[in-house]
Design a protein around this motif. Structure first.
Motif, PDB file in Angstrom:
ATOM      1  N   MET A  74       1.151  -1.355   0.098  1.00  0.00           N
ATOM      2  CA  MET A  74      -0.159  -0.195  -0.222  1.00  0.00           C
ATOM      3  C   MET A  74       1.367   1.389  -0.386  1.00  0.00           C
ATOM      4  O   MET A  74       2.429   1.123   0.382  1.00  0.00           O
ATOM      5  N   ASP A  76       2.334   5.193   1.030  1.00  0.00           N
ATOM      6  CA  ASP A  76       1.820   5.771   2.226  1.00  0.00           C
ATOM      7  C   ASP A  76       1.004   6.168   1.860  1.00  0.00           C
ATOM      8  O   ASP A  76       1.138   7.242   1.080  1.00  0.00           O
ATOM      9  N   GLY A  77       0.405   6.429   3.770  1.00  0.00           N
ATOM     10  CA  GLY A  77      -0.788   7.947   3.952  1.00  0.00           C
ATOM     11  C   GLY A  77      -2.005   7.103   3.341  1.00  0.00           C
ATOM     12  O   GLY A  77      -2.540   7.755   2.998  1.00  0.00           O
ATOM     13  N   PHE A  78      -2.022   5.417   2.261  1.00  0.00           N
ATOM     14  CA  PHE A  78      -3.059   4.830   2.465  1.00  0.00           C
ATOM     15  C   PHE A  78      -4.356   5.042   3.097  1.00  0.00           C
ATOM     16  O   PHE A  78      -3.484   4.043   3.864  1.00  0.00           O
ATOM     17  N   ASP A  79      -5.605   4.740   3.160  1.00  0.00           N
ATOM     18  CA  ASP A  79      -5.941   4.998   4.801  1.00  0.00           C
ATOM     19  C   ASP A  79      -7.676   4.027   4.211  1.00  0.00           C
ATOM     20  O   ASP A  79      -8.255   4.061   3.277  1.00  0.00           O
ATOM     21  N   LEU A  80      -7.894   2.680   4.600  1.00  0.00           N
ATOM     22  CA  LEU A  80      -8.322   1.500   4.242  1.00  0.00           C
ATOM     23  C   LEU A  80     -10.178   2.577   4.460  1.00  0.00           C
ATOM     24  O   LEU A  80     -10.587   1.283   3.643  1.00  0.00           O
ATOM     25  N   THR A  81      -9.690   2.799   5.187  1.00  0.00           N
ATOM     26  CA  THR A  81     -11.039   3.480   6.231  1.00  0.00           C
ATOM     27  C   THR A  81     -11.829   4.404   5.380  1.00  0.00           C
ATOM     28  O   THR A  81     -12.791   4.379   5.543  1.00  0.00           O
ATOM     29  N   GLN A  82     -10.948   5.487   4.182  1.00  0.00           N
ATOM     30  CA  GLN A  82     -12.011   6.340   3.476  1.00  0.00           C
ATOM     31  C   GLN A  82     -12.929   5.545   2.509  1.00  0.00           C
ATOM     32  O   GLN A  82     -12.073   4.622   1.258  1.00  0.00           O
TER      33      GLN A  82
END
Length: 98
Positions: A74, A76-82
């Motif tokens: 993934m 860097d900074g990738f948010d799975l909750t977005q």
């Protein structure tokens, strides 16, 4: 001692059933194999072994958890909750995007 893949060590007390007996007691025999009460069963026809039944190898359910660890990359900074999409789908209208 080397054990080949097709080698089955001799067992002293292997139940042997004729095809007719097996047909009559099939479900009971399979239940006993599945529960571990029997390790191996031989089915004969006219005195010749026609089939050898053994239970399937035990599956380790714990081995499934974490088996893909380290397989996904993934940024860097990738948010799975977005949310993935900006607009909400209008499923009632059958429209996914406007």
């Amino acid at each position: 001692m080397v054990i080949q893949n097709d080698y089955i060590p001799p067992m002293t007390n292997v139940p042997t059933f004729t095809v007719t007996e097996f047909k009559a007691k099939c479900l009971d025999i399979l239940d006993r194999l599945g529960s571990g009460k029997l390790d191996r069963v031989e089915v004969t026809k006219r005195g010749r072994v026609m089939a050898v039944l053994t239970p399937p190898p035990a599956q380790d359910a714990d081995g499934l958890f974490g088996c893909l660890k380290g397989q996904t990359i993934m940024p860097d900074g990738f948010d799975l909750t977005q949310p993935v999409i900006d607009e909400l789908p209008s499923a009632a209208d059958g429209v996914l995007h406007r």
